[in-house]
Structures are given as C-alpha cells and as structure tokens.
Enzyme design. Structure first.
Site, PDB file in Angstrom:
ATOM      1  N   ARG A 114      53.865  42.952  46.412  1.00 50.84           N
ATOM      2  CA  ARG A 114      52.528  43.526  46.231  1.00 50.84           C
ATOM      3  C   ARG A 114      51.682  43.359  47.498  1.00 50.84           C
ATOM      4  O   ARG A 114      51.373  44.308  48.199  1.00 50.84           O
ATOM      5  CB  ARG A 114      51.847  42.861  45.010  1.00 50.84           C
ATOM      6  CG  ARG A 114      50.572  43.551  44.544  1.00 50.84           C
ATOM      7  CD  ARG A 114      49.342  43.206  45.343  1.00 50.84           C
ATOM      8  NE  ARG A 114      49.075  41.784  45.450  1.00 50.84           N
ATOM      9  CZ  ARG A 114      48.129  41.277  46.229  1.00 50.84           C
ATOM     10  NH1 ARG A 114      47.368  42.075  46.984  1.00 50.84           N
ATOM     11  NH2 ARG A 114      47.944  39.966  46.322  1.00 50.84           N
ATOM     12  N   ASP A 115      51.332  42.132  47.833  1.00 55.71           N
ATOM     13  CA  ASP A 115      50.437  41.917  48.978  1.00 55.71           C
ATOM     14  C   ASP A 115      51.111  42.367  50.264  1.00 55.71           C
ATOM     15  O   ASP A 115      50.462  42.892  51.176  1.00 55.71           O
ATOM     16  CB  ASP A 115      50.068  40.426  49.074  1.00 55.71           C
ATOM     17  CG  ASP A 115      48.748  40.193  49.788  1.00 55.71           C
ATOM     18  OD1 ASP A 115      48.177  41.151  50.323  1.00 55.71           O
ATOM     19  OD2 ASP A 115      48.285  39.035  49.818  1.00 55.71           O
TER      20      ASP A 115
ATOM     21  N   HIS B   3      46.281  30.699  48.968  1.00 52.44           N
ATOM     22  CA  HIS B   3      46.844  31.992  49.379  1.00 52.44           C
ATOM     23  C   HIS B   3      46.434  32.201  50.841  1.00 52.44           C
ATOM     24  O   HIS B   3      45.363  32.725  51.121  1.00 52.44           O
ATOM     25  CB  HIS B   3      46.239  33.045  48.439  1.00 52.44           C
ATOM     26  CG  HIS B   3      46.644  34.460  48.682  1.00 52.44           C
ATOM     27  ND1 HIS B   3      47.503  35.150  47.840  1.00 52.44           N
ATOM     28  CD2 HIS B   3      46.278  35.356  49.631  1.00 52.44           C
ATOM     29  CE1 HIS B   3      47.633  36.387  48.264  1.00 52.44           C
ATOM     30  NE2 HIS B   3      46.912  36.541  49.351  1.00 52.44           N
TER      31      HIS B   3
ATOM     32  N   HIS C 239      46.831  33.725  54.542  1.00 52.50           N
ATOM     33  CA  HIS C 239      47.394  34.682  55.489  1.00 52.50           C
ATOM     34  C   HIS C 239      47.513  33.938  56.817  1.00 52.50           C
ATOM     35  O   HIS C 239      46.838  32.937  57.046  1.00 52.50           O
ATOM     36  CB  HIS C 239      46.507  35.923  55.584  1.00 52.50           C
ATOM     37  CG  HIS C 239      46.631  36.810  54.365  1.00 52.50           C
ATOM     38  ND1 HIS C 239      47.313  37.988  54.384  1.00 52.50           N
ATOM     39  CD2 HIS C 239      46.184  36.650  53.094  1.00 52.50           C
ATOM     40  CE1 HIS C 239      47.276  38.535  53.170  1.00 52.50           C
ATOM     41  NE2 HIS C 239      46.591  37.742  52.359  1.00 52.50           N
TER      42      HIS C 239
ATOM     43  N   CYS D 256      45.925  43.041  54.423  1.00 51.28           N
ATOM     44  CA  CYS D 256      45.086  43.580  53.368  1.00 51.28           C
ATOM     45  C   CYS D 256      44.486  44.876  53.890  1.00 51.28           C
ATOM     46  O   CYS D 256      43.912  44.888  54.984  1.00 51.28           O
ATOM     47  CB  CYS D 256      43.990  42.601  52.972  1.00 51.28           C
ATOM     48  SG  CYS D 256      42.844  43.316  51.777  1.00 51.28           S
TER      49      CYS D 256
ATOM     50  N   ASN E 275      50.840  37.387  54.642  1.00 48.94           N
ATOM     51  CA  ASN E 275      50.744  36.034  54.085  1.00 48.94           C
ATOM     52  C   ASN E 275      51.711  35.146  54.852  1.00 48.94           C
ATOM     53  O   ASN E 275      52.669  35.622  55.462  1.00 48.94           O
ATOM     54  CB  ASN E 275      51.189  36.035  52.623  1.00 48.94           C
ATOM     55  CG  ASN E 275      50.243  36.788  51.740  1.00 48.94           C
ATOM     56  OD1 ASN E 275      50.266  38.009  51.720  1.00 48.94           O
ATOM     57  ND2 ASN E 275      49.400  36.070  51.050  1.00 48.94           N
TER      58      ASN E 275
HETATM   59  P1  HMG Z   1      35.993  53.383  42.287  1.00 48.13           P
HETATM   60  O1  HMG Z   1      36.182  54.582  43.163  1.00 48.13           O
HETATM   61  O2  HMG Z   1      34.647  52.708  42.289  1.00 48.13           O
HETATM   62  O3  HMG Z   1      36.453  53.654  40.783  1.00 48.13           O
HETATM   63  O4  HMG Z   1      37.104  52.338  42.716  1.00 48.13           O
HETATM   64  P2  HMG Z   1      35.926  54.628  39.694  1.00 48.13           P
HETATM   65  O5  HMG Z   1      35.971  53.883  38.415  1.00 48.13           O
HETATM   66  O6  HMG Z   1      34.650  55.305  40.108  1.00 48.13           O
HETATM   67  O7  HMG Z   1      37.081  55.752  39.663  1.00 48.13           O
HETATM   68  C1  HMG Z   1      37.319  56.616  40.757  1.00 48.13           C
HETATM   69  C2  HMG Z   1      38.677  57.304  40.581  1.00 48.13           C
HETATM   70  O8  HMG Z   1      39.728  56.297  40.612  1.00 48.13           O
HETATM   71  C3  HMG Z   1      38.826  58.000  39.232  1.00 48.13           C
HETATM   72  O9  HMG Z   1      39.723  59.091  39.451  1.00 48.13           O
HETATM   73  C4  HMG Z   1      39.501  56.972  38.386  1.00 48.13           C
HETATM   74  O10 HMG Z   1      40.230  57.529  37.323  1.00 48.13           O
HETATM   75  C5  HMG Z   1      40.443  56.322  39.376  1.00 48.13           C
HETATM   76  P3  HMG Z   1      39.212  60.607  39.501  1.00 48.13           P
HETATM   77  O11 HMG Z   1      38.545  60.824  38.167  1.00 48.13           O
HETATM   78  O12 HMG Z   1      38.207  60.653  40.647  1.00 48.13           O
HETATM   79  O13 HMG Z   1      40.453  61.371  39.752  1.00 48.13           O
HETATM   80  N1  HMG Z   1      40.762  54.933  39.012  1.00 48.13           N
HETATM   81  C6  HMG Z   1      42.001  54.459  38.835  1.00 48.13           C
HETATM   82  N2  HMG Z   1      43.216  55.041  38.938  1.00 48.13           N
HETATM   83  C7  HMG Z   1      44.288  54.267  38.689  1.00 48.13           C
HETATM   84  N3  HMG Z   1      44.199  52.951  38.360  1.00 48.13           N
HETATM   85  C8  HMG Z   1      43.015  52.334  38.248  1.00 48.13           C
HETATM   86  C9  HMG Z   1      41.852  53.118  38.492  1.00 48.13           C
HETATM   87  N4  HMG Z   1      40.546  52.827  38.471  1.00 48.13           N
HETATM   88  C10 HMG Z   1      39.892  53.940  38.785  1.00 48.13           C
HETATM   89  N5  HMG Z   1      42.960  51.050  37.931  1.00 48.13           N
HETATM   90  C11 HMG Z   1      38.603  50.535  42.163  1.00 48.13           C
HETATM   91  C12 HMG Z   1      37.184  51.057  42.109  1.00 48.13           C
HETATM   92  C13 HMG Z   1      38.563  49.084  41.793  1.00 48.13           C
HETATM   93  C14 HMG Z   1      39.453  51.332  41.197  1.00 48.13           C
HETATM   94  C15 HMG Z   1      39.135  50.742  43.614  1.00 48.13           C
HETATM   95  O14 HMG Z   1      38.211  50.177  44.499  1.00 48.13           O
HETATM   96  C16 HMG Z   1      40.474  50.103  43.827  1.00 48.13           C
HETATM   97  O15 HMG Z   1      41.488  50.551  43.282  1.00 48.13           O
HETATM   98  N6  HMG Z   1      40.530  49.026  44.675  1.00 48.13           N
HETATM   99  C17 HMG Z   1      41.745  48.295  44.887  1.00 48.13           C
HETATM  100  C18 HMG Z   1      41.807  47.830  46.310  1.00 48.13           C
HETATM  101  C19 HMG Z   1      43.048  46.985  46.502  1.00 48.13           C
HETATM  102  O16 HMG Z   1      44.056  47.147  45.802  1.00 48.13           O
HETATM  103  N7  HMG Z   1      43.005  46.078  47.506  1.00 48.13           N
HETATM  104  C20 HMG Z   1      44.101  45.228  47.816  1.00 48.13           C
HETATM  105  C21 HMG Z   1      44.339  44.148  46.786  1.00 48.13           C
HETATM  106  S1  HMG Z   1      43.261  42.747  46.974  1.00 48.13           S
HETATM  107  C22 HMG Z   1      44.021  41.768  48.176  1.00 48.13           C
HETATM  108  O17 HMG Z   1      44.979  42.181  48.789  1.00 48.13           O
HETATM  109  C23 HMG Z   1      43.511  40.375  48.393  1.00 48.13           C
HETATM  110  C24 HMG Z   1      44.413  39.303  47.755  1.00 48.13           C
HETATM  111  O18 HMG Z   1      45.725  39.387  48.281  1.00 48.13           O
HETATM  112  C25 HMG Z   1      43.832  37.900  48.032  1.00 48.13           C
HETATM  113  C26 HMG Z   1      43.491  37.662  49.506  1.00 48.13           C
HETATM  114  O19 HMG Z   1      44.374  37.754  50.373  1.00 48.13           O
HETATM  115  O20 HMG Z   1      42.331  37.387  49.759  1.00 48.13           O
HETATM  116  C27 HMG Z   1      44.506  39.493  46.240  1.00 48.13           C
HETATM  117 MG    MG Z   2      46.358  38.509  50.195  1.00 53.49          MG
END
Ligand code: HMG
Ligand code: MG
Length: 305
Positions: free
Chosen positions: A15-16, A207, A209, A240, A249
């Site tokens: 995933r990450d 966690h 990196h 990320c 990571n």
């Molecule tokens: P948004 O644009 O504010 O969402 O995004 P929305 O509710 O307004 O929806 C917009 C569109 O997205 C809509 O589609 C929804 O249906 C769709 P449209 O009608 O325009 O066609 N949608 C989705 N589709 C599929 N699955 C869903 C979903 N939700 C909405 N779950 C949202 C808000 C949270 C969805 C967006 O910002 C997002 O997906 N962000 C994820 C970012 C991400 O994955 N980042 C990486 C992971 S975090 C990380 O790596 C850090 C970590 O490792 C720890 C560390 O290292 O610190 C964990």
């Molecule tokens: Mg991470």
C-alpha cells in the site's frame, strides 16, 4: 539497553510503497507480492486502500486485489479507508481490518484528505462506528508526527492530542508516522513520551520513512522506550503522494536484520522477505532500497567475500 524479546512488524509495502509508483502495477503482481510477504511470516500485510481513484490512481484496483487474495490464517490484511464510501467498498471486498488516516498538521490534512483535522475526526467517528458494527478492527494513522512538509515543526503536545482523539474514537492502535522522514532519535523519543502520557504504549506503533536516513536509529530509540510495533515496507518502497520528496518507509529487510541482531523475535524469515523484495524490484526494474537486500545479493553472487 532495555529491549523487548518480541516485536511485531506491520508490512506496508503493497500500500504505502506501491501507492507512489507512477507506472500502474497490475493487480496480479500486487496479489503475488502480498501473498509472498504473508508466507514470509509477516502477521500484518497492509493490502491496499479504498481511497478515491482520482487522488491515488495506483490503488484503483483495490477490490480486484482483495478478491484475488488467498489469505493465510492468522495474518491480517488491513486496508486504508478515508470515509464511509471507502468503508462500504472495503466491507463489500471482504476486508476484516481497516485503517483510518489523519494528521497532526492542518495543512497536510487538507492536502491529503481534503478536510481539516477536526472534520477528519468527525468523519472517522462515523467510519469507526460503522466498521465496529461490521465487526472490523480499526487502526489509526497519524501523519507528520515529527514534521510537516508544509508547516515545518509540529509540537509533540499536538501529536499527543490528536493521537488520543483517535484512540478515544476506538482505534486499537495508533501508528505514528514520520511522513517526511525528518526526525532524529531524541525528537522521536520526545514525541513518544508526549503521546505515551495520553495513549498507553502498548497501543502505539511507529511508521518511519527514511528520507534523511534516520529511520533505524529512530526505531532503536523508541524500542528502548517500550514501543513494540513497527511499520516498514519491503525494499523500502514508497513515499507519500502528498509529501513531495518523502522517501519510502524504512525497508522491512533492514528492520528485520537489525532486530535479529538484537536477538528480538518477529516470526519473519529474512530469506523469504528478501525474495519477496526481489520479486517486486524485478517487476519495477530497479534495485532494492534495502541495504540488507543489496548486501545479501552481493554475498550470493560472490560467496567468498
Ligand atoms: P474529496 O474530493 O473531498 O471527496 O476527497 P468527495 O467526498 O467530495 O468526493 C469526490 C469524488 O471522489 C466523488 O466522485 C466521490 O464519489 C469519490 P465523483 O462523484 O466526483 O465522480 N470518492 C471516492 N471514490 C472511491 N473511494 C472513496 C471515495 N471517496 C470519495 N473512498 C478523499 C476526499 C478522502 C476521498 C480524497 O482526498 C482521498 O481519496 N484521499 C486519499 C489520499 C491518500 O490515499 N493518500 C495516501 C495515503 S496516507 C499516507 O500515505 C500516510 C501514511 O502512510 C502515514 C504516514 O506516512 O504519515 C498512512
Ligand atoms: Mg507512510
């Protein structure tokens, strides 16, 4: 040194690691990687994320990956879930554990999940309440615990405050993420001290990196404080998408090698882990980001050295 006999490694590479790859990795390759990691003895292999495909295209095949996965007894395959839409899809795909992901930094929260920290916690409350109804376990991530790519320093007290809120919402474990890999051991210890004053140590994971090459030192420092769960990524894959320049990571192979050297048991087989890393690096067409995996390969090529 006050070190434990056992540590749990949470493998986050599929995933990450992969979420940051520009080239689309086919679902079958992801599944093979996850299965190899589980067979190597990892008790938790984060499989994918149910996020918006517009935000992270690489994870758009999440349901396909979950459907094709042969799960091993005793292994958990958590998936990231940002909202109720993601939860519904994760439940439909047969996920048994999810992870919500928030941040200690306002700016990072906006960039990563398009809402404020307070809004994210309200969202998570709904997600966690619903997840519990489905009998799912929920882990909580907290990003930017040692610094933010947009805001710089983050106060340990702020990290502790949000960590406690995630814990109070029902997350069984809080994974503290140094998203941009900027922290050093004394900073990591200060942060853990602050968080442990509000969330029991037994419910904390780290966690790291490895952007600044500090991850193993930070892990050793927090192990001494009593942290027992470490997130890592096979071959050091990743970064990320919302933290430019963040390296992968800490490599799982390097963590395991260090833990073995310290006499700490993880249940993971280093050779099998290195093989899993070789599999994905061969597919991606680049060398491993794990120093241990590289050294292992050289030793095999020239056993006399
Ligand atoms: P948004 O644009 O504010 O969402 O995004 P929305 O509710 O307004 O929806 C917009 C569109 O997205 C809509 O589609 C929804 O249906 C769709 P449209 O009608 O325009 O066609 N949608 C989705 N589709 C599929 N699955 C869903 C979903 N939700 C909405 N779950 C949202 C808000 C949270 C969805 C967006 O910002 C997002 O997906 N962000 C994820 C970012 C991400 O994955 N980042 C990486 C992971 S975090 C990380 O790596 C850090 C970590 O490792 C720890 C560390 O290292 O610190 C964990
Ligand atoms: Mg991470």
């Amino acid at each position: 040194m006050r070190l434990p006999k056992q540590v749990k490694i949470v493998e986050v590479g599929p995933r990450d690691g992969l979420q940051n790859e520009a080239q689309v990795v086919p679902a079958a390759i992801k599944v093979e990687l996850i299965e190899r990691l589980a067979r190597a003895g990892l008790a938790a292999v984060e499989a994918t994320s149910f996020v918006s495909p517009r935000w992270v295209p690489q994870m758009a095949d999440q349901s396909e990956v979950m459907a094709a996965l042969t799960r091993l007894e005793g292994v958990s395959y958590p998936v990231l879930v940002p909202n109720l839409k993601g939860l519904a899809a994760a439940v439909a795909a047969g996920a048994r554990e999810i992870a919500v992901f928030g941040a200690a930094s306002e700016s990072f929260s906006q960039k990563n999940i398009n809402c404020s920290v307070a809004e994210s916690l309200a969202r998570f409350a709904e997600v966690i309440g619903n997840a519990e109804k489905h009998g799912l376990k929920v882990r909580g991530y907290l990003s930017c615990v040692l610094g933010c790519p947009y805001e710089g320093e983050i106060a340990p007290t702020r990290v502790a405050e949000v960590a406690q809120q995630l814990f109070d919402l029902g997350c069984y474990e809080i994974s503290l993420g140094d998203t941009i890999g900027i922290g050093t051991p004394a900073e990591a210890q200060r942060m853990i001290d602050a968080v442990a004053a509000r969330v029991p140590l037994a419910h904390l994971a780290v966690h790291f990196h490895d952007t600044y090459g500090q991850a193993l030192a930070n892990i050793l420092a927090v192990l001494e404080q009593g942290v027992r769960v470490i997130d890592s990524s096979v071959s050091g894959l990743g970064g990320c998408p919302y933290a430019r320049g963040a390296a992968g990571n800490v490599a799982s192979e390097d963590v395991l090698y260090m833990l073995e050297g310290l006499g700490i048991d993880t249940g993971v087989d280093l050779d099998a882990l290195i093989d899993a890393g070789r599999f994905i690096c061969d597919y991606l067409g680049r060398p491993s980001g794990s120093k241990v995996a590289l050294a292992w390969g050289e030793r095999q090529a020239s056993p006399g050295r």
